[in-house]
Design a protein around this motif. Sequence first.
Motif, mmCIF file in Angstrom:
data_model
loop_
_atom_site.group_PDB
_atom_site.id
_atom_site.type_symbol
_atom_site.label_atom_id
_atom_site.label_comp_id
_atom_site.label_asym_id
_atom_site.label_seq_id
_atom_site.Cartn_x
_atom_site.Cartn_y
_atom_site.Cartn_z
ATOM 1 N N ASP A 14 0.819 -1.226 -0.125
ATOM 2 C CA ASP A 14 -0.034 -0.039 -0.034
ATOM 3 C C ASP A 14 0.870 1.066 -0.027
ATOM 4 O O ASP A 14 1.812 1.344 0.489
ATOM 5 N N GLU A 16 1.132 5.518 0.528
ATOM 6 C CA GLU A 16 0.463 6.863 0.910
ATOM 7 C C GLU A 16 1.107 8.018 0.109
ATOM 8 O O GLU A 16 2.492 8.143 -0.109
ATOM 9 N N SER A 69 4.119 0.789 2.377
ATOM 10 C CA SER A 69 4.453 -0.372 3.164
ATOM 11 C C SER A 69 4.184 -1.863 2.354
ATOM 12 O O SER A 69 3.539 -1.950 1.501
ATOM 13 N N THR A 86 7.980 -0.896 6.321
ATOM 14 C CA THR A 86 7.739 0.178 5.631
ATOM 15 C C THR A 86 8.975 1.108 4.910
ATOM 16 O O THR A 86 9.838 1.109 5.735
ATOM 17 N N ASP A 122 -2.081 2.144 -7.081
ATOM 18 C CA ASP A 122 -0.699 1.776 -6.460
ATOM 19 C C ASP A 122 0.503 1.566 -7.445
ATOM 20 O O ASP A 122 1.512 2.386 -7.539
ATOM 21 N N CYS A 209 -0.874 3.170 6.977
ATOM 22 C CA CYS A 209 -0.384 2.425 5.813
ATOM 23 C C CYS A 209 -0.209 0.880 5.957
ATOM 24 O O CYS A 209 -0.611 -0.067 5.280
#
Length: 237
Positions: A14, A16, A69, A86, A122, A209
Amino acid sequence: MLNKVSLEDILFLDIETVPESASFTELDEVRQALWDQKSQYKRGEGISAEEYYENAGIWAEFGKIICISVGYFHFKGSRRQFRVTTFHGEEKKLLQEFRNLLTTHFRPQKFLLCAHNGKEFDFPYIARRMIVHHIPLPDKLNLFGKKPWEVPHLDTMELWKFGDYKHYTSLKLLTHVLGIPSPKEDIDGSMVRQVYYEDNNLDRIIEYCERDVITVAQVILRLKNEPLLEEEEVLKV
């Protein structure tokens, strides 16, 4: 087909993102004009380009990645573990670190990338930002010339569509429908820009995240009809 995919062959992820600058006024005149043109179709009646700039993070041309992450399953006998980590910090550095992961541990063809709405957000976002920073695309993100069945991507939103192209389901709704326990959320996606630029609290964003990565893994487990992860099975590394 999903039942034929080994959990150990999936890298869950994922990202951000935030606007490239803290405010619209920090952009030069050319960037301001380009943002005005790009965002025009999304802005409501009477909303200026400056007012709408807080949403710039959703476009790779006007945003940047502040963390990626990732999570993966590790099995030792009957013991199952889900490891999460991460990449964060300066964007070019975190992208290079993520690329290194893809070109070393997850390079073999059997490995797949998995995210919720990853195929529309993503995966292309990461690829575009790598190109911006002159970072060679790893095979897992370079889709040129690949046939649909050769693309090494899983998307939990697409899997839930079952061929229904017009159907959008948020990760939060999907977990509720599937009976997946939802961890207490400190923030949501709409707050990331504020937490990053105004609160200067990247750790809070990373926690958010990583929770999403774990949740995506839980969705795959439900779709494969396997037991959900227990808290003690998750290891942050």
